[in-house]
Every structure is written in C-alpha cells, then in structure tokens.
Design an enzyme around this catalytic site. Structure first.
Site, PDB file in Angstrom:
ATOM      1  N   ASP A  20      32.505  87.569  35.674  1.00 22.44           N
ATOM      2  CA  ASP A  20      32.644  86.465  34.742  1.00 22.44           C
ATOM      3  C   ASP A  20      33.527  86.918  33.572  1.00 22.44           C
ATOM      4  OD1 ASP A  20      32.360  84.416  32.905  1.00 22.44           O
ATOM      5  OD2 ASP A  20      30.199  84.219  33.182  1.00 22.44           O
ATOM      6  N   ASP A  76      44.040  81.113  32.779  1.00 24.54           N
ATOM      7  CA  ASP A  76      44.413  80.170  33.841  1.00 24.54           C
ATOM      8  C   ASP A  76      43.153  79.725  34.575  1.00 24.54           C
ATOM      9  OD1 ASP A  76      45.912  78.600  35.483  1.00 24.54           O
ATOM     10  OD2 ASP A  76      46.864  80.229  36.586  1.00 24.54           O
TER      11      ASP A  76
END
Length: 306
Positions: free
Chosen positions: A168, A186
């Site tokens: 994460d 992104d």
C-alpha cells in the site's frame, strides 16, 4: 421404460443458497459472461488477448495486443487502456498522458531518484530506465497480480536501479526514504479513487519524501469535470505551487505540484526542450508544456499546504 404422462404431475424444486454462496455464484456467472463478451469483442478485430487473470482488486485483468501495441486493461478486453507499450520498444511512451507527465522531469535541476505510485504496466518505469541513465526508481504497486504481469508481459526489469514494492503506497510514504526528485502519482481514476491516497497523512508523507526543488506529478483520469475539479482542489491544497496540464486526445488532467516555485509556460517549454534533447526521448514535450496553467485558476503560491 415408458412414462404414463397422464398420471404425471409437475414438480417444483426449490433450492436455498446462503448469501455467501449466492455471491460466489453471481461472481462466477459474471466472470463467464465477461469472458464470453471479451472473446466476442476480440473476434473479428486485429486485437488478441495474450493473457487473462484475476486479482484481489480486479475480477478480470487483460493483456491485449493490437498491431505493435500491447495494453493492460481492467474489467474487459475492450475497456480503457491502463498502460501501453510498443512491442520491441518498451522504452517508448505511446500514451499521451505519460508524455505530459514526462514534462515534470524537466522541472528539477537534476533527476536522480524517482518514486512511482501505481505501476500498472510499467511504461513510465521503462522509459525512465532507458532515458535517464543512472537514475534510481522505487515503484509501488498494491496489486501483486498487476506487478507480476508488468514484469512478465511489459518488459519491466527489476534490479539494482529499479525496486518494485508490492504494498500500500499510503504505508510506503510513511516510511523514511532518501528524498525523491520526481514523484509520480498514477493511482487516481474515475472508477476507483483510493481514500487512503487523499488524506493529509498521505500527503505529509509525500512531501516528507520530496527533495528540495523536486516535483510531484499527479495523473487524474476522470471524465466528470466537476469530480476532476474537486480532486484537483484537494491535491493542490497540499502544496505551495500547482500547474495544470492537459493531455490530448483524452484530456487527462496532469498536475505538477511542488513546495518551491514552478516555472512559467515559456520557462517550462524551454526546460522541456532541454530535457528532451539530453534524454533523446523525442516526445514533443513542448506541446504538452504549452498547455500549462494555474490549477483551477488559482494563482501559484496562493494556496497553503495542509
């Protein structure tokens, strides 16, 4: 054996499925339908499904070849292209939004360390490895299946200069790292905007890992103008300076974010030309640099980071 139909009676069978079993059945039916639909779409066209998989985050992930282009798609083989490389030349950037994002590479005085949040097919990692010799790259991808596909089908080569972290990103930026000159975000799209990547805690971590004079580049792939505007405001509020670029033909919103002043359009265009010449990238970066303007009409420096 014969059946006396005159004496037969209709029979009704009732089956009970627990909610958990029903969910599994519905998901299996959806996957079957998706596979049928995508096969039907690909049939009769020049596209070819090279690989199909599922992951903890996506029911269906497709690798599709069309001519000399290979794309990564989620949900359907005819869905939006998440990443694209040119077969035989994975260092090129066929997708316009990544060319616009490459304008940000011209902002720092020197790019030695890059952080990419959201690897996808790894096209930008391939480009950076090829055109910024000696640069070190950390790429963070939460989906292990996508990370594996990037290496097996999109020529992403992990080594001393490219580290792939399957985790994460919200946790990654809370860890101390040697500061990055360029950080690419992104991971924002219309269907799935991770809440964890919009918090003050996340952006404090991003700023803490940004080198002096460095730039954060965010790609927003959102078709709704109102939603895009809201997200631009949220991101811009965390930095002192923000520039807004557009990438035709889909017109992704590309944000350049920094704690130090960003160059104006003429200076950015000149810096883009210098970077393009030095890196031999041939991306027509000046075209994208000339679309730059203040984020939502906010004068640079008029916002205060949270």
């Amino acid at each position: 054996m014969t059946i006396n139909r005159a004496n037969t009676k209709p029979m009704i069978c009732l089956f009970y499925f627990s909610p958990a079993v029903l969910r599994h059945l519905m998901r299996a039916l959806a996957l079957l339908f998706c596979a049928w639909a995508t096969a039907a779409t690909a049939q009769g066209s020049s596209s070819r499904i090279v690989h199909q998989a599922s992951s903890p985050f996506y029911d269906s992930i497709f690798v599709v070849d069309e001519g000399d282009l290979r794309s990564l798609r989620f949900g359907s083989a005819s869905g939006d292209r998440q990443s694209v490389i040119r077969l035989g030349h994975p260092e090129q950037l066929p997708m316009p939004y990544l060319r616009a994002a490459a304008v940000g590479l011209a902002v720092p005085a020197r790019v030695q360390r890059l952080l990419m949040i959201g690897l996808g097919g790894g096209a930008f990692a391939n480009f950076s490895q090829s055109h910024i010799p000696g640069a070190y790259i950390d790429a963070v991808e939460i989906d292990p299946v996508v990370a594996k596909i990037a290496q097996e089908y999109f020529a992403v080569s992990v080594g001393d200069k490219l580290k792939l972290h399957v985790m994460d990103a919200a946790k990654f930026v809370q860890q101390p790292h040697q500061p990055y000159d360029y950080i690419l975000l992104d991971a924002y799209d219309a269907d799935d905007i991770p809440d964890a990547l919009l918090t003050r805690t996340f952006f404090r971590g991003v700023r803490a890992n940004l080198a002096s004079g460095g730039v954060v580049v965010a790609n927003l792939a959102i078709t709704s103008q109102s939603k895009s505007g809201t997200l631009i405001r949220k991101l811009a509020d965390h930095f002192n300076y923000c520039l807004h670029l557009r990438s035709p033909p889909r017109f992704n919103d590309i944000l350049l974010l920094s704690q130090q002043p960003l160059p104006g359009v003429p200076e950015l265009s000149e810096a883009a030309l210098r970077f393009e010449a030095a890196s031999e990238s041939k991306l027509d970066l000046q075209r994208y640099a000339q679309t730059a303007g203040p984020c939502l009409g906010i004068a640079p420096g008029a916002i205060q980071p949270q």
